[in-house]
Scaffold this motif. Structure first.
Motif, PDB file in Angstrom:
ATOM      1  N   LYS A  27      27.441  43.804 107.596  1.00  0.00           N
ATOM      2  CA  LYS A  27      27.650  43.579 106.167  1.00  0.00           C
ATOM      3  C   LYS A  27      27.068  42.224 105.800  1.00  0.00           C
ATOM      4  N   GLU A  28      26.322  42.198 104.727  1.00  0.00           N
ATOM      5  CA  GLU A  28      25.692  40.956 104.305  1.00  0.00           C
ATOM      6  C   GLU A  28      26.755  39.903 104.003  1.00  0.00           C
ATOM      7  N   GLY A  29      26.561  38.716 104.584  1.00  0.00           N
ATOM      8  CA  GLY A  29      27.507  37.626 104.380  1.00  0.00           C
ATOM      9  C   GLY A  29      28.727  37.682 105.277  1.00  0.00           C
ATOM     10  N   ASN A  30      28.731  38.624 106.228  1.00  0.00           N
ATOM     11  CA  ASN A  30      29.867  38.769 107.146  1.00  0.00           C
ATOM     12  C   ASN A  30      29.335  38.871 108.568  1.00  0.00           C
ATOM     13  N   ASN A  31      29.825  38.047 109.462  1.00  0.00           N
ATOM     14  CA  ASN A  31      29.325  38.034 110.843  1.00  0.00           C
ATOM     15  C   ASN A  31      29.961  39.090 111.733  1.00  0.00           C
ATOM     16  N   GLU A  32      31.007  39.751 111.224  1.00  0.00           N
ATOM     17  CA  GLU A  32      31.677  40.753 112.048  1.00  0.00           C
ATOM     18  C   GLU A  32      30.854  42.032 112.142  1.00  0.00           C
ATOM     19  N   ILE A  33      30.587  42.436 113.369  1.00  0.00           N
ATOM     20  CA  ILE A  33      29.868  43.680 113.627  1.00  0.00           C
ATOM     21  C   ILE A  33      30.877  44.783 113.931  1.00  0.00           C
ATOM     22  N   LEU A  34      30.764  45.883 113.217  1.00  0.00           N
ATOM     23  CA  LEU A  34      31.623  47.035 113.465  1.00  0.00           C
ATOM     24  C   LEU A  34      30.827  48.132 114.167  1.00  0.00           C
ATOM     25  N   LEU A  35      31.522  49.019 114.839  1.00  0.00           N
ATOM     26  CA  LEU A  35      30.864  50.146 115.484  1.00  0.00           C
ATOM     27  C   LEU A  35      31.840  51.309 115.582  1.00  0.00           C
ATOM     28  N   LYS A  36      31.278  52.480 115.789  1.00  0.00           N
ATOM     29  CA  LYS A  36      32.099  53.648 116.080  1.00  0.00           C
ATOM     30  C   LYS A  36      31.389  54.490 117.126  1.00  0.00           C
ATOM     31  N   PHE A  37      32.167  55.326 117.798  1.00  0.00           N
ATOM     32  CA  PHE A  37      31.665  56.157 118.888  1.00  0.00           C
ATOM     33  C   PHE A  37      31.651  57.621 118.456  1.00  0.00           C
ATOM     34  N   LEU A  38      30.559  58.288 118.760  1.00  0.00           N
ATOM     35  CA  LEU A  38      30.462  59.727 118.575  1.00  0.00           C
ATOM     36  C   LEU A  38      30.246  60.361 119.940  1.00  0.00           C
ATOM     37  N   HIS A  39      31.079  61.324 120.266  1.00  0.00           N
ATOM     38  CA  HIS A  39      30.901  62.096 121.501  1.00  0.00           C
ATOM     39  C   HIS A  39      30.568  63.517 121.086  1.00  0.00           C
ATOM     40  N   ASN A  40      29.364  63.945 121.425  1.00  0.00           N
ATOM     41  CA  ASN A  40      28.864  65.238 120.964  1.00  0.00           C
ATOM     42  C   ASN A  40      28.974  65.342 119.446  1.00  0.00           C
ATOM     43  N   GLU A  41      28.631  64.227 118.807  1.00  0.00           N
ATOM     44  CA  GLU A  41      28.527  64.074 117.347  1.00  0.00           C
ATOM     45  C   GLU A  41      29.867  64.053 116.619  1.00  0.00           C
ATOM     46  N   LYS A  42      30.956  64.005 117.357  1.00  0.00           N
ATOM     47  CA  LYS A  42      32.278  63.914 116.732  1.00  0.00           C
ATOM     48  C   LYS A  42      32.843  62.506 116.943  1.00  0.00           C
ATOM     49  N   GLU A  43      33.452  61.950 115.908  1.00  0.00           N
ATOM     50  CA  GLU A  43      34.086  60.638 116.045  1.00  0.00           C
ATOM     51  C   GLU A  43      35.192  60.727 117.085  1.00  0.00           C
TER      52      GLU A  43
END
Length: 429
Positions: free
Chosen positions: A385-401
Motif C-alpha cells: 500500500k502506498e505510504g505504508n511499509n507493511e507488506i501483506l500476503l495470503k496463501f492459495l492452495h490449489n487456488e483456494k485461500e
C-alpha cells in the motif's frame, strides 16, 4: 508438580485432544470417495481445470505486486509405457488359455483401446494437462493483473523432467499472450534441482530401508486387501494364473491404470470392476505410502520437512528481493508431487502437516488428492500500500485461500510478511 505446571499441562492435553479431534474430522471419508471415485486416484486425481474459487477482496488501499508460485506438472500419462503394457499382456496371455471370464474379455478390449492412446507417451502431459496449465495461468493473470505489468520481473524454473518443463512453458506462454510486452526468463538447468527437487540422505534412506516403514505397511495392506473376489470376476480359474506378480501387486497395477484414465482423452473407465470398499481400501494403501514417505506421519519423525527447506529459503529470498527493490513480478516454479507435498507441510498449510501414528487414521489426517492432485499449486500473493511499509500476503492452495493456523493473521486470509518470514526462518534455522 506446582499448581501452575499442572494447569499448564492440563491445558496442553486439552488442546492436543481438540487438535486431534479436528484432524480426524477434517479430512476424507468413505462417502467422499464413493461419491467421487476419481478422488481415489490420489495424486493422479485430475485437477478441475475449469473450476474457479471466489477470493476475498483486497485489503483497503492494498494492491498485489508479487506472486511466489510452486506448481506440480499437469495431468500426465503413467510414467512408463510398461505400466500399461504389462497388464495388457497378462490379459492377452490368459485369453490365449481361455481363462478370461466375460468381464475379463471385456476388460481386455478396454485395455487395448487404452493402449492405443497411451503407447509411446509414458510420462508425457496429456491434453488435459495442457488445458489445466493454460487455465491456471489465465486465472492468475485475471485475478492479479497488477502483478504482470510491462515492467514486471518474471522468472520461471523447472526440474529437468520433460513434463515439468512442458508445464512451465505452457503456463508462461499463456502469460506472454496476455501481457505481450512482459519479459519472462525461463530456465530448467540442473542447478535448480538443488532446491526444486531436494531430498536429504536421511529421507531417501528412510524410504528405501526394509526396517523403517515397510513391515507395518505390508501388514496394513494384507489387512485391507483381499484380491480373490476381483480375480475371480476376471479369470475363470485363478489357480492357474500365469503371471509372476503377487495377487495384490496385480490388483494395484490394474488400479493404477484405472486411476490414471481420468487424465487421458479416452472415456473408458475401469472403476466399475472394483467394489466401493475395495476402491476405498486401495486408495487408503496408496495414501498410506505417500503420507509416510513424503508427509508428516509420526513414523518418520518429521524428517521429510527437511526436503523443502532449500525451496523455502529460495521463496523467502526471492520475496525479499522484490520487496526491497520495489518491483512487480513473479517467480514460477515447477516440480513433482514429492516436492509440493513436503512444501505444503513445511509451510504449515492447514490439513497438510497433521501427524498421527495409527495407520487406520492416516486417511482422516491427510489426503493425497487434496494436497497434490495433478497440477497442484501453491501461490503466495504479496500486497503493498502506498505510504505504508507493511507488506501483506495470503496463501492459495490449489487456488483456494488457506490458513496457516500457527501464525496469527492480520485479517484472514491476510498475514503480515514480517510475521510469516520470521516463522519460516525459524523453521529453517
Amino acid at each position: 508438580m506446582s499448581i501452575f505446571c499442572y494447569k499448564l499441562f492440563k491445558t496442553m492435553v486439552i488442546l492436543l485432544l481438540i487438535m486431534q479431534f479436528l484432524i480426524l474430522n477434517g479430512q476424507t471419508s468413505f462417502q467422499e470417495i464413493v461419491e467421487n471415485p476419481e478422488k481415489s486416484g490420489g495424486v493422479q486425481y485430475a485437477y478441475p481445470s475449469n473450476k474457479a474459487y471466489s477470493l476475498s477482496p483486497f485489503p483497503d488501499g492494498y494492491k498485489p505486486f508479487y506472486i511466489s508460485h510452486f506448481g506440480r506438472h499437469g495431468s500426465r500419462y503413467l510414467v512408463n509405457d510398461q505400466e500399461y503394457k504389462q497388464i495388457l499382456d497378462i490379459f492377452k496371455k490368459e485369453s490365449e488359455t481361455n481363462n478370461l471370464t466375460i468381464l475379463g474379455l471385456d476388460i481386455l478390449g478396454r485395455l487395448k483401446l487404452i493402449w492405443n492412446e497411451a503407447e509411446g507417451k509414458g510420462g508425457d502431459l496429456t491434453a488435459l494437462g495442457i488445458e489445466q496449465q493454460e487455465a491456471l495461468s489465465k486465472r492468475m493473470f485475471v485475478r492479479f493483473p497488477d502483478v504482470f505489468n510491462d515492467e514486471a520481473q518474471v522468472t520461471a524454473v523447472s526440474t529437468t523432467v520433460p513434463r515439468c518443463i512442458h508445464s512451465m512453458e505452457i503456463f508462461c506462454q499463456t502469460l506472454s499472450e496476455l501481457s505481450p510486452k512482459m519479459k519472462i526468463l525461463k530456465d530448467y538447468s540442473p542447478q535448480h534441482m538443488d532446491y526444486l527437487n531436494y531430498h536429504t540422505k536421511e529421507a531417501v534412506a528412510f524410504r528405501s530401508a526394509s526396517h523403517t516403514w515397510k513391515k507395518d505397511y505390508e501388514k496394513f495392506e494384507k489387512e485391507k486387501l483381499d484380491p480373490e473376489r476381483l480375480l475371480q470376476s476376471l479369470f475363470k480359474d485363478i489357480r492357474f494364473l500365469t503371471f509372476n506378480e503377487t495377487d495384490r501387486k496385480f490388483i494395484f497395477e490394474l488400479y493404477n491404470i484405472a486411476s490414471n484414465l481420468q487424465n487421458m482423452q479416452t472415456k473408458i473407465t475401469l472403476y466399475d470392476i472394483f467394489e466401493k470398499q475395495e476402491l476405498f481400501d486401495l486408495w487408503q494403501c496408496r495414501n498410506y505410502k505417500l503420507y509416510v514417505q513424503y508427509a508428516n506421519a509420526a513414523e518418520n519423525k518429521g524428517i521429510m520437512m527437511e526436503n523443502s527447506k532449500p525451496l523455502l529459503k529460495n521463496i523467502i529470498e526471492k520475496a525479499n528481493y522484490h520487496i526491497s527493490n520495489n518491483t512487480n513480478g513473479a517467480d514460477i516454479r515447477y516440480g513433482h508431487d514429492g516436492n509440493i507435498i513436503p512444501l505444503a507441510m513445511l509451510l504449515h498449510l492447514q490439513d497438510s502437516y497433521s501427524s498421527v501414528s495409527d495407520a487406520d487414521d492416516f486417511y482422516k489426517a491427510w489426503s493425497d488428492f487434496k494436497v497434490s492432485p495433478m497440477s497442484a499449486n501453491i501461490q503466495i500473493i504479496f500486497f503493498k500500500k502506498e505510504g505504508n511499509n507493511e507488506i501483506l500476503l495470503k496463501f492459495l492452495h490449489n487456488e483456494k485461500e488457506i490458513k496457516i493456523p500457527l501464525i496469527k493473521s492480520y485479517k484472514y486470509p491476510y498475514y503480515l510478511w514480517s510475521d510469516v518470514s520470521n516463522f519460516f526462518l525459524g523453521l529453517i534455522e
